[in-house]
Design a protein around this motif. Structure first.
Motif, PDB file in Angstrom:
ATOM      1  N   LYS A   1       8.942  -5.324 -15.878  1.00  0.00           N
ATOM      2  CA  LYS A   1       8.170  -4.099 -15.650  1.00  0.00           C
ATOM      3  C   LYS A   1       6.691  -4.312 -15.987  1.00  0.00           C
ATOM      4  O   LYS A   1       5.810  -3.751 -15.317  1.00  0.00           O
ATOM      5  N   GLY A   2       6.399  -5.107 -17.004  1.00  0.00           N
ATOM      6  CA  GLY A   2       5.010  -5.443 -17.289  1.00  0.00           C
ATOM      7  C   GLY A   2       4.390  -6.231 -16.149  1.00  0.00           C
ATOM      8  O   GLY A   2       3.228  -6.000 -15.764  1.00  0.00           O
ATOM      9  N   GLY A   3       5.147  -7.163 -15.590  1.00  0.00           N
ATOM     10  CA  GLY A   3       4.669  -7.912 -14.428  1.00  0.00           C
ATOM     11  C   GLY A   3       4.470  -7.021 -13.223  1.00  0.00           C
ATOM     12  O   GLY A   3       3.522  -7.204 -12.442  1.00  0.00           O
ATOM     13  N   LEU A   4       5.342  -6.034 -13.073  1.00  0.00           N
ATOM     14  CA  LEU A   4       5.232  -5.107 -11.949  1.00  0.00           C
ATOM     15  C   LEU A   4       3.946  -4.298 -12.022  1.00  0.00           C
ATOM     16  O   LEU A   4       3.342  -3.969 -10.993  1.00  0.00           O
ATOM     17  N   LYS A   5       3.512  -3.983 -13.236  1.00  0.00           N
ATOM     18  CA  LYS A   5       2.247  -3.257 -13.393  1.00  0.00           C
ATOM     19  C   LYS A   5       1.088  -4.059 -12.796  1.00  0.00           C
ATOM     20  O   LYS A   5       0.283  -3.523 -12.021  1.00  0.00           O
ATOM     21  N   MET A   6       1.004  -5.333 -13.122  1.00  0.00           N
ATOM     22  CA  MET A   6      -0.114  -6.131 -12.627  1.00  0.00           C
ATOM     23  C   MET A   6       0.055  -6.522 -11.165  1.00  0.00           C
ATOM     24  O   MET A   6      -0.937  -6.678 -10.438  1.00  0.00           O
ATOM     25  N   LEU A   7       1.290  -6.678 -10.702  1.00  0.00           N
ATOM     26  CA  LEU A   7       1.517  -6.890  -9.278  1.00  0.00           C
ATOM     27  C   LEU A   7       0.985  -5.711  -8.488  1.00  0.00           C
ATOM     28  O   LEU A   7       0.249  -5.867  -7.505  1.00  0.00           O
ATOM     29  N   MET A   8       1.341  -4.498  -8.933  1.00  0.00           N
ATOM     30  CA  MET A   8       0.881  -3.280  -8.251  1.00  0.00           C
ATOM     31  C   MET A   8      -0.636  -3.196  -8.239  1.00  0.00           C
ATOM     32  O   MET A   8      -1.256  -2.937  -7.198  1.00  0.00           O
ATOM     33  N   ARG A   9      -1.248  -3.422  -9.377  1.00  0.00           N
ATOM     34  CA  ARG A   9      -2.705  -3.293  -9.459  1.00  0.00           C
ATOM     35  C   ARG A   9      -3.411  -4.307  -8.555  1.00  0.00           C
ATOM     36  O   ARG A   9      -4.428  -3.987  -7.928  1.00  0.00           O
ATOM     37  N   THR A  10      -2.879  -5.514  -8.521  1.00  0.00           N
ATOM     38  CA  THR A  10      -3.532  -6.571  -7.744  1.00  0.00           C
ATOM     39  C   THR A  10      -3.391  -6.362  -6.247  1.00  0.00           C
ATOM     40  O   THR A  10      -4.374  -6.427  -5.495  1.00  0.00           O
ATOM     41  N   ILE A  11      -2.171  -6.061  -5.786  1.00  0.00           N
ATOM     42  CA  ILE A  11      -2.006  -5.910  -4.335  1.00  0.00           C
ATOM     43  C   ILE A  11      -2.585  -4.589  -3.837  1.00  0.00           C
ATOM     44  O   ILE A  11      -2.912  -4.464  -2.656  1.00  0.00           O
ATOM     45  N   ALA A  12      -2.753  -3.608  -4.750  1.00  0.00           N
ATOM     46  CA  ALA A  12      -3.438  -2.368  -4.347  1.00  0.00           C
ATOM     47  C   ALA A  12      -4.850  -2.690  -3.868  1.00  0.00           C
ATOM     48  O   ALA A  12      -5.333  -2.108  -2.886  1.00  0.00           O
ATOM     49  N   VAL A  13      -5.513  -3.629  -4.545  1.00  0.00           N
ATOM     50  CA  VAL A  13      -6.867  -4.028  -4.142  1.00  0.00           C
ATOM     51  C   VAL A  13      -6.824  -4.819  -2.841  1.00  0.00           C
ATOM     52  O   VAL A  13      -7.620  -4.588  -1.919  1.00  0.00           O
ATOM     53  N   GLU A  14      -5.873  -5.733  -2.727  1.00  0.00           N
ATOM     54  CA  GLU A  14      -5.789  -6.573  -1.530  1.00  0.00           C
ATOM     55  C   GLU A  14      -5.417  -5.774  -0.277  1.00  0.00           C
ATOM     56  O   GLU A  14      -5.873  -6.095   0.829  1.00  0.00           O
ATOM     57  N   LEU A  15      -4.580  -4.769  -0.446  1.00  0.00           N
ATOM     58  CA  LEU A  15      -4.087  -4.033   0.722  1.00  0.00           C
ATOM     59  C   LEU A  15      -4.925  -2.809   1.072  1.00  0.00           C
ATOM     60  O   LEU A  15      -4.749  -2.226   2.143  1.00  0.00           O
ATOM     61  N   ALA A  16      -5.855  -2.439   0.199  1.00  0.00           N
ATOM     62  CA  ALA A  16      -6.695  -1.267   0.465  1.00  0.00           C
ATOM     63  C   ALA A  16      -7.452  -1.337   1.788  1.00  0.00           C
ATOM     64  O   ALA A  16      -7.550  -0.325   2.497  1.00  0.00           O
ATOM     65  N   PRO A  17      -7.995  -2.499   2.188  1.00  0.00           N
ATOM     66  CA  PRO A  17      -8.706  -2.551   3.469  1.00  0.00           C
ATOM     67  C   PRO A  17      -7.836  -2.201   4.680  1.00  0.00           C
ATOM     68  O   PRO A  17      -8.365  -1.850   5.744  1.00  0.00           O
TER      69      PRO A  17
END
Length: 255
Positions: free
Chosen positions: A160-176
């Motif tokens: 779940k800790g890893g999921l937090k950073m996965l979410m945050r990182t791909i949120a930036v990558e997929l925003a465009p």
């Protein structure tokens, strides 16, 4: 209807929180794929309940830890409904053991479903959303334990800790691409996984003392937040975790 004509996949949605989310999406007008691994009868019941409320749904068996199953899950959804707008990664497992007694296979099993499986689902869903255009929504059902400890559950907390950073990182990558990515972090929710609490009044009393609102959450409490995050009302929301815990994180003594 907040999700009219949208197409959604909800993993692990034959029971508990996933089922509540799938039903809520159906009531809001979405076409829903009910994913299950080992409860076919319950998945069929979930589909029937969605259709009774006026929605459309199919059930697909897929183990989220297997890449070929995820491709099948997304492929069958697009084949049936024409596109994919919302991916809810809800499937998860936990096996509680003291850290010093936890074998490697337990670690690998929990990580495979709770973190690697979410990675696979996010990637396959995002590829479909990018290829079809129009943006999309990815919602991961995490836990308050992406932030607070839970002794005897180290693999689960690590996932779940890893999921937090996965979410945050791909949120930036997929925003465009117009794809938002958020987590929901439930606290204590009344689901089949914690039915034993009802048979242990002392343990239930201890748990309720950790929750400022003084009650166990219901799957519908999580589902209502999922509907918001999947809707147009959340179009400017990405990269965040929304905790649904009755205030437990502000008072918990690391249960």
């Amino acid at each position: 209807m907040q999700l009219k004509d949208k197409v959604a996949i909800v993993t692990g949605s034959s029971l508990g929180i996933g089922k509540a989310i799938a039903k809520a999406f159906g009531r809001e007008g979405a076409k829903v794929t009910v994913d299950y691994r080992s409860h076919p009868n319950e998945a069929k019941e979930a589909v029937e309940e969605i259709e009774k409320s006026g929605g459309r749904a199919i059930a697909v068996q897929a183990d989220v830890s297997k890449p070929e199953d995820i491709k099948k899950l997304v492929g069958k959804t697009v084949e049936e409904f024409g596109r994919l707008d919302i991916m809810v990664n809800n499937a998860g497992i936990e096996e509680k053991k003291p850290f010093l007694e936890t074998p490697l296979e337990t670690w690998e099993k929990v990580i495979a479903v709770n973190l690697t499986g979410v990675w696979l689902c996010c990637q396959e869903a995002a590829k479909q959303m990018v290829s079809q255009g129009g943006g999309g929504r990815i919602i991961n059902v995490s836990s308050i334990h992406e932030e607070i400890t839970m002794p005897t559950n180290a693999p689960y907390c690590a996932a779940k800790g890893g999921l937090k950073m996965l979410m945050r990182t791909i949120a930036v990558e997929l925003a465009p691409y117009g794809i938002t990515v958020n987590n929901i972090g439930p606290g204590a929710i009344e689901t089949p996984i914690n039915q034993n609490l009802k048979e242990n009044p002392d343990q239930m009393k201890q748990l309720l003392e950790e929750i400022p609102l003084g009650r166990i959450g219901q799957p519908e409490d999580v589902a209502s937040v999922a509907v918001f995050l999947a809707s147009d009302a959340a179009s400017y929301v990405t990269g965040s975790t929304y905790f649904v815990d009755g205030g437990m994180m502000r008072q918990s003594g690391s249960l």
